[in-house]
Design a protein around this motif. Structure first.
Motif, PDB file in Angstrom:
ATOM      1  N   LEU A 177       0.856  -1.237  -0.123  1.00 30.21           N
ATOM      2  CA  LEU A 177       0.036   0.152   0.211  1.00 30.21           C
ATOM      3  C   LEU A 177       0.850   1.290  -0.054  1.00 30.21           C
ATOM      4  N   LEU A 178       0.348   2.384  -0.513  1.00 30.47           N
ATOM      5  CA  LEU A 178       0.887   3.736  -0.337  1.00 30.47           C
ATOM      6  C   LEU A 178       0.054   4.566   0.379  1.00 30.47           C
ATOM      7  N   GLU A 179       0.861   5.276   1.452  1.00 39.44           N
ATOM      8  CA  GLU A 179       0.049   6.293   2.311  1.00 39.44           C
ATOM      9  C   GLU A 179       1.017   7.594   2.075  1.00 39.44           C
ATOM     10  N   GLN A 180       0.240   8.755   2.487  1.00 40.71           N
ATOM     11  CA  GLN A 180       0.709   9.879   2.419  1.00 40.71           C
ATOM     12  C   GLN A 180       1.588  10.330   3.502  1.00 40.71           C
ATOM     13  N   GLY A 181       2.879  10.822   3.165  1.00 34.38           N
ATOM     14  CA  GLY A 181       3.588  11.398   4.488  1.00 34.38           C
ATOM     15  C   GLY A 181       4.630  12.439   4.442  1.00 34.38           C
ATOM     16  N   ASP A 182       5.428  13.023   5.101  1.00 32.77           N
ATOM     17  CA  ASP A 182       6.307  13.970   4.890  1.00 32.77           C
ATOM     18  C   ASP A 182       7.547  13.495   4.211  1.00 32.77           C
ATOM     19  N   SER A 183       7.938  12.123   4.356  1.00 34.94           N
ATOM     20  CA  SER A 183       9.276  11.789   3.742  1.00 34.94           C
ATOM     21  C   SER A 183       8.950  10.256   3.166  1.00 34.94           C
ATOM     22  N   LEU A 184       9.830  10.012   2.159  1.00 37.12           N
ATOM     23  CA  LEU A 184       9.686   8.615   1.758  1.00 37.12           C
ATOM     24  C   LEU A 184      10.226   7.505   2.704  1.00 37.12           C
ATOM     25  N   GLU A 185       9.416   6.504   2.984  1.00 35.93           N
ATOM     26  CA  GLU A 185       9.922   5.376   4.001  1.00 35.93           C
ATOM     27  C   GLU A 185       9.412   4.204   3.356  1.00 35.93           C
ATOM     28  N   ILE A 186      10.358   3.270   3.256  1.00 40.29           N
ATOM     29  CA  ILE A 186      10.045   2.008   2.298  1.00 40.29           C
ATOM     30  C   ILE A 186      10.636   0.935   3.389  1.00 40.29           C
TER      31      ILE A 186
END
Length: 699
Positions: A177-186
């Motif tokens: 899933l993809l969720e919105q946030g302030d920075s990229l976290e994988i």
């Protein structure tokens, strides 16, 4: 998660999507069987001398050798000498059998069951796998093209292989899933499992280009990058294989949409042909195309992803475009940050992604388009009955005309209410995941009749659901003249389907004591629904917002006899495994004003899975003499890359879903096909069910 229960000699398996598989002939079950060399979720060890499955295609592989057998469609039994085998059976759940013994594979008379028999009591490992996977990871993405490109690149970790076998649905999991946030976290697990294909897809740093390119990057397992915006050609997308010095320049938007479509359809199709050189191969009718192109399936199967793609790029699109299966699904998405969370759901269905464009319906264009579809389907008569709404105050819907691209089904994730699409939302996809995570032991169907003048549809659909309940674990309840409070409880109670028959006004669904606005519900726990009432679009849309996955609705007033036809046909198709979109599309083709019906929510969703796994439609046209042209149409918006085997005496091939197959049969052959295949049938301008229509074709 797959649950199982043994009742006498009947082993019943159910996945989280309410897909049911019944296996008969089981004497004993040992839980947690050994691993087998196939991608399965659950293994059991059963003791048996004969196993019976619903009619299905089957392939047998001898372990340790290249020996490979398939059961011919003409029902000739296949004997296997003593040895160790894997059987791959195309049932509602992906099923594999592993055993060390001699065996015989056959079909019963009438082709209703597949039988695997052994000379003595034998221990058999049964491996099963659901056709869906739940996402297990979540990537956080910032509002930036670079971040979104990187996130999309990691969604390809859902593939279980980088070979051409990735075209099998069972070897593709649900993307993270993809969720919105302030920075990229994988998540570390995704970073570790993401394949390095050596392929790059570079696009301009614009959301519209990223969205359009996402399906191609996902299938190729390519690294999606954004161009730096400097230099000549920075507005052009490029498909690159750096190790081979290959760079294919693509068109800027909007023509990029068509370049991506052609590349994805070509590479996916060629992968479907090449995969037959691997351990899961079958005899495809389309296989000869590789020979015509002078391509070696065995060499390509063993090639690296870069080498395989480099070979595919040399194949001219014009050389195969007329051979390509119809693409199953296209979705039109507003290219903005708020839409990013939808991409994993679209990639899970292998949907093309296009930009949403509409125009105004001119004058009587809606009526003309409806009549065109009606007469194209072979219908000749129209009804003059009164509208189901009578003089009631029906809610209006401003309908627009979408600019549709290639695809059998079309989803709309943008503003506006277009015809010929299912209007979906992010709520619908999340609701579907919620239901998959809460499996139920039985299915609950509620029929509500809130107008006694519509008892014809009520009796018809009630009988359809009750008949199916004899075969499935299904609880069917029938209710009449429900009050607003009682109807609200029906929607708020957990169920799989609610079929409402009655009236609808601007303020809500009609009840004896007033109007129920679905906006007033605390939550809707009906997974799917059909509001067969005039102008029910807005009420249905609110049911999606409140918790449903998908449902059928109407845009405006509908004729009463039309509503009866659509309602009963929709019920029959839905309860036999057709998706919401496909079921309503076929049902509304029976009436003159079919454009008045539409789907809201995720139209690719199915209430249950067909016993034959892939819902099929057969078209029969009479020819001269005692001959008929029979065409089979099998496609699925959730099983892209599957194949089907037409059950005709002379046929020895499988066909890719999306490719129609046609045969000239005498009356006895038509009857045999209809008896052996559970399918909807278009014949003489009307829609039938195969086993019912078979009685019209002699003995």
């Amino acid at each position: 998660m797959i649950e199982w229960a043994l009742d006498g000699s009947h082993l019943r398996l159910v996945d989280a999507d309410d897909t049911v598989l019944s296996i008969h002939g089981v004497e004993h079950v040992e839980e947690s069987g050994p691993e087998i060399p196939r991608p399965v979720e659950e293994t059991l060890v059963v003791t048996t001398s004969e196993l019976r499955f619903p009619h299905a295609a089957v392939s047998a592989f001898a372990l340790g050798s290249s020996e490979h057998h398939e059961l011919d469609p003409d029902d000739t039994p296949r004997s296997l000498s003593a040895g160790e085998y894997i059987l791959s059976i195309k049932t509602a759940l992906e099923t594999c059998l592993q055993f060390s013994d001699a065996a015989t594979i056959s079909h019963t008379e009438g082709n209703e069951s597949l039988v695997v028999s052994f000379p003595d009591r034998t221990r058999v490992t049964v491996g099963v796998k659901s056709h869906h996977d739940l996402p297990t990871e979540t990537i956080t993405v910032p509002d930036s093209p670079d971040g979104i490109a990187t996130a999309i690149s990691h969604l390809a970790a859902a593939h279980k292989t980088d070979r051409s076998d990735r075209t099998y649905p069972s070897l593709r999991g649900h993307p993270a899933l993809l969720e919105q946030g302030d920075s990229l976290e994988i998540p570390d697990q995704l970073r570790a499992t993401r394949p390095d294909s050596g392929i790059e897809l570079v696009v301009p740093p614009a959301y519209e280009s990223l969205f359009v390119a996402a399906p191609l990057a996902y299938h190729l397992q390519a690294t999606l990058r954004t161009a730096d915006g400097r230099g000549r050609g920075s507005d052009r997308a490029r498909l690159r294989i750096p190790d081979f010095g290959i760079e294919k320049r693509l068109s800027p938007m909007p023509d990029l949409e068509h370049d991506v479509e052609r590349l994805l359809r070509k590479t996916f199709f060629l992968d479907c042909l090449v995969r037959n050189a691997g351990p899961y191969g079958t005899k495809l009718a389309e296989q000869h195309i590789l020979e015509a192109l002078d391509l070696d399936a065995g060499a390509l199967y063993d090639d690296s992803p870069q080498q395989r793609l480099a070979t595919y790029l040399d194949v001219p699109y014009d050389a195969i475009k007329h051979r390509l299966p119809d693409w199953h699904l296209s979705t039109y998405v507003t290219p903005e940050y708020d839409s990013v969370e939808l991409l994993p759901f679209l990639l899970d269905r292998m949907s093309m992604v296009y930009m949403p464009r509409t125009s105004t319906l001119e004058g009587k264009e809606l009526i003309e388009r409806a009549l065109e579809d009606f007469y194209r389907s072979g219908n000749e008569t129209a009804s003059t009955e009164l509208s189901r709404a009578g003089a009631r105050n029906v809610a209006a819907v401003d309908i627009v005309k979408p600019d549709l691209q290639n695809g059998r089904a079309h989803g709309w994730l943008a503003d506006g209410v277009p015809i010929d699409v299912f209007k979906t939302t992010s709520d619908a996809y999340q609701n579907r995941l919620d239901y998959l995570e809460q499996p139920s032991e039985s299915m609950s169907v509620h029929i509500v009749l809130n107008d006694p003048e519509m008892v014809g549809e009520h009796d018809s659909v009630a009988e359809i659901y009750r008949q199916r309940a004899q075969e499935l674990a299904m609880d069917v309840s029938v209710n009449e003249s429900l009050t607003t409070a009682e109807l609200a409880r029906v929607f708020e109670r957990e169920s799989e389907f609610v079929h409402y028959i009655g009236h609808c006004e601007r303020e809500g669904l009609c009840c004896p004591d007033g109007l129920l606005s679905t906006a007033s519900l605390s939550r809707c726990n009906a997974q799917t629904f059909f509001l067969n009432a005039c102008g029910s679009y807005h009420e249905g849309k609110r049911l999606i917002e409140k918790g449903s996955v998908a449902g059928g609705v109407t845009f405006r007033e509908v004729l009463n006899d039309h509503a009866v036809k659509v309602g009963s046909t929709f019920a029959k198709l839905l309860i036999n495994g057709f998706s919401i979109e496909r079921a309503l599309d076929l049902a509304r083709s029976r009436i003159m004003m079919g454009k008045d019906y539409a789907v809201v929510g995720d139209g690719t969703h199915s209430l249950i899975q067909s016993e034959q796994q892939l819902p099929t439609t057969i078209t029969i046209e009479a020819l001269d003499g005692d001959e008929y042209l029979v065409t089979l149409d099998c496609y699925s918006t959730r099983m892209t890359g599957s194949y089907y085997v037409p059950q005709t005496a002379a046929n020895e091939c499988a066909y890719l879903c999306g490719t129609e197959s046609s045969f000239t049969l005498e009356e006895a052959g038509v009857r045999s096909l209809l008896c052996e295949t559970d399918a909807s049938v278009i014949y003489d301008g009307d829609l039938y069910w195969s086993k019912t229509l078979a009685q019209q074709f002699g003995n």
